[in-house]
Design an enzyme around this catalytic site. Structure first.
Site, short mmCIF file in Angstrom:
data_model
loop_
_atom_site.label_atom_id
_atom_site.label_comp_id
_atom_site.label_asym_id
_atom_site.label_seq_id
_atom_site.Cartn_x
_atom_site.Cartn_y
_atom_site.Cartn_z
N LYS A 26 0.93 -1.32 -0.07
CA LYS A 26 -0.09 0.00 -0.06
C LYS A 26 0.73 1.30 0.06
O LYS A 26 1.93 1.30 0.34
CB LYS A 26 -0.88 -0.36 1.14
N ARG B 127 1.26 -10.71 7.35
CA ARG B 127 1.23 -9.55 6.30
C ARG B 127 2.40 -8.73 6.61
O ARG B 127 2.34 -7.94 7.48
CB ARG B 127 -0.18 -8.81 6.49
N HIS C 39 -6.61 -7.32 12.83
CA HIS C 39 -5.10 -6.51 13.02
C HIS C 39 -4.94 -6.00 14.15
O HIS C 39 -5.88 -5.67 15.20
CB HIS C 39 -5.48 -5.15 11.99
N ARG D 10 -10.61 0.12 14.78
CA ARG D 10 -10.46 0.61 13.51
C ARG D 10 -11.21 0.03 12.57
O ARG D 10 -12.56 0.13 12.80
CB ARG D 10 -8.97 0.56 13.08
N TYR E 273 15.78 30.21 7.99
CA TYR E 273 14.52 30.85 8.35
C TYR E 273 14.71 31.03 9.88
O TYR E 273 14.61 29.94 10.51
CB TYR E 273 13.27 30.40 7.97
N CYS F 36 14.24 23.65 4.91
CA CYS F 36 13.07 24.47 3.98
C CYS F 36 12.27 23.66 3.05
O CYS F 36 12.61 22.48 2.94
CB CYS F 36 13.99 25.49 3.33
N MET F 37 11.51 24.31 2.05
CA MET F 37 10.77 23.48 1.31
C MET F 37 11.82 22.93 0.14
O MET F 37 11.53 21.40 -0.05
CB MET F 37 9.86 24.25 0.48
N ASP F 38 12.69 23.32 -0.40
CA ASP F 38 13.40 22.83 -1.49
C ASP F 38 14.96 22.52 -1.15
O ASP F 38 15.78 22.03 -1.85
CB ASP F 38 13.55 24.01 -2.62
C1 LIG Z 1 -0.23 -1.65 6.88
C2 LIG Z 1 -1.05 -2.87 7.19
C3 LIG Z 1 -0.15 -4.06 7.62
C4 LIG Z 1 1.40 -3.96 7.29
O1 LIG Z 1 1.85 -3.57 8.75
P1 LIG Z 1 3.49 -3.32 9.11
O2 LIG Z 1 3.31 -3.01 10.30
O3 LIG Z 1 3.95 -2.46 8.05
O4 LIG Z 1 3.87 -4.80 8.94
C5 LIG Z 1 -0.90 -5.15 7.70
N1 LIG Z 1 -2.14 -5.33 7.73
C6 LIG Z 1 -2.87 -4.34 7.52
C7 LIG Z 1 -4.35 -4.58 7.45
C8 LIG Z 1 -2.23 -2.95 7.22
O5 LIG Z 1 -3.26 -1.87 7.19
#
Ligand SMILES: *Cc1c(COP(=O)(O)O)cnc(C)c1O
Length: 392
Positions: A51, A237, A181, A149, A283, A330-332
């Site tokens: 992702k 995951r 999760h 969540r 700055y 800074c930005m750049d």
């Molecule tokens: C981002 C995410 C992961 C991966 O988590 P890490 O801590 O980066 O290994 C696994 N499962 C779900 C649902 C996530 O959103």
């Protein structure tokens, strides 16, 4: 090539280089750490989570590297990410989990993407998508075991499981997975971990009672996979650890885990100059030279993902020497101490650390954040490139 996109033009003074060999190494290393002590026929599977543009490392090249290293699954948050992988030719198992109400699931079903339902209402949308696509959806059910969540609340779980059973009997879905999760996997001693594991087992019992036999049950992110063997189930995951960044360096550094950070951010000094004692820098003049000081100008800033919180705290490797960032980023651009350095000298902002350059974990400590945020936000006008694409 889109000539209007400045990030596609050569720019050796500001680059993000992603080492796909490191990604492959990490995926293989993690499989060994997670499943290596089991007999071959009892090992589970690996999902590499790609992702957010693969945590800033590049969705498609990283996905390809993950598959080369044997990842059975890829994980995406949004439907758009999942479909982008299919458009790029990825044909393996692929899960996504973040669709808003009203989402049209038909393209995902047609593309053989596993989709996730959090609620009965969302399950109904998946069923509609399956009917439009003319084939059963591969459906995974998500239970909220305590992160609060996404996922079905415990009180809504039985209804979701029952509805999924009916949809499967009707031929609209195949329930391929059940998952949840963890909230505190990066704190191995936290009591929420055992509570979530127990809640997941309770949820799985209802799934079994409903006569559903999902292919995969999964709960563990990187930290869960590494530090909670009881959370591994059939599939882990792996996000951040695949990129070589430890999910919790205070528990174990990436070095200690045998992982190699895949991202390097490097550039060149645009100019150097001598400051007199008392000269203020950048700055707000938050840093003032206490003595005559040679400084260098680095052509990257927060517009390129360099965290502004690193002002007067971060260090960079310039011409092979660790040196402090002076004053505000800074930005750049930013200013760095540069004794003995010359314009054009190499600057390493971030990397695996093997040459003494700072790591994502260093930046996270300087900026009071996590390595995830450092790498995911890195990028802007740098040219991003990939090395190690072809070797196996
Ligand atoms: C981002 C995410 C992961 C991966 O988590 P890490 O801590 O980066 O290994 C696994 N499962 C779900 C649902 C996530 O959103």
């Amino acid at each position: 090539m889109d000539a209007s996109d400045p990030t596609l033009r050569p720019r050796p003074d500001a680059e993000v280089v992603v080492d796909l060999g490191a990604v492959r190494h990490n995926v293989r290393r993690l499989r060994e750490l997670v499943w290596g002590d089991r007999p071959a026929d009892e090992r589970g599977q690996v999902m590499v989570v790609v992702k957010a543009d693969a945590y800033g490392h590049g969705l498609v090249p990283v996905a390809r590297a993950a598959r080369q290293a044997g990842a059975e699954w890829l994980g995406a948050a949004t439907p758009a990410e999942a479909l982008a992988l299919r458009e790029a030719g990825d044909a393996g198992r692929l899960l996504c989990w973040l669709a808003a109400p009203g989402h049209d699931f038909a393209p995902l079903v047609s593309a053989d993407v596993d989709v996730t339902a959090y609620s009965v209402a969302q399950l109904e949308e998946v069923v509609r998508g399956a009917r439009v696509a003319g084939r059963p959806a591969r459906l995974q059910l998500k239970l909220d075991t305590g992160l609060s969540r996404g996922g079905a609340a415990r009180d809504d779980w039985l209804a979701l499981v029952t509805a999924a059973r009916h949809a499967q009997d009707d031929g609209d879905v195949r329930v391929t997975g059940v998952w949840s999760h963890l909230a505190c996997a990066d704190e191995p001693g936290h009591p929420a971990n055992a509570a979530q594991l127990a809640a997941f087992e309770d949820g799985l019992a209802l799934v079994a009672d409903a006569g559903l036999e999902p292919e995969v049950r999964h709960l563990a992110n990187s930290a869960g996979a590494l530090w909670h063997p009881g959370a591994r189930h059939d599939l882990v995951r792996l996000g951040i650890a695949s990129y070589g960044v430890s999910p919790a360096p205070e528990v174990a550094t990436s070095d200690e885990l045998g992982l190699v950070p895949a991202m390097t951010v490097r550039g060149r000094l645009v100019m150097v100059k001598e400051l007199a004692e008392g000269d203020g820098v950048s700055y707000g003049h938050t840093w003032t030279a206490p003595a005559p000081t040679r400084v260098g100008l680095v052509p990257m800033g927060y517009g390129d993902g360099v965290p502004r919180h690193g002002s007067s705290r971060a260090e960079l490797l310039v011409a092979g020497v660790r040196r402090p960032v002076l004053g505000r980023i800074c930005m750049d651009q930013l200013v760095v101490e540069a004794a003995g350095a010359e314009a054009g000298d190499e600057v390493l902002l971030l990397g695996p650390g093997s040459a003494g350059e700072p790591t994502a974990a260093d930046w996270a400590a300087w900026c009071d954040t996590i390595g995830y945020e450092v790498v995911t936000r890195m990028g802007g006008r740098q040219v991003r490139s990939w090395v190690g694409e072809d070797e196996r």
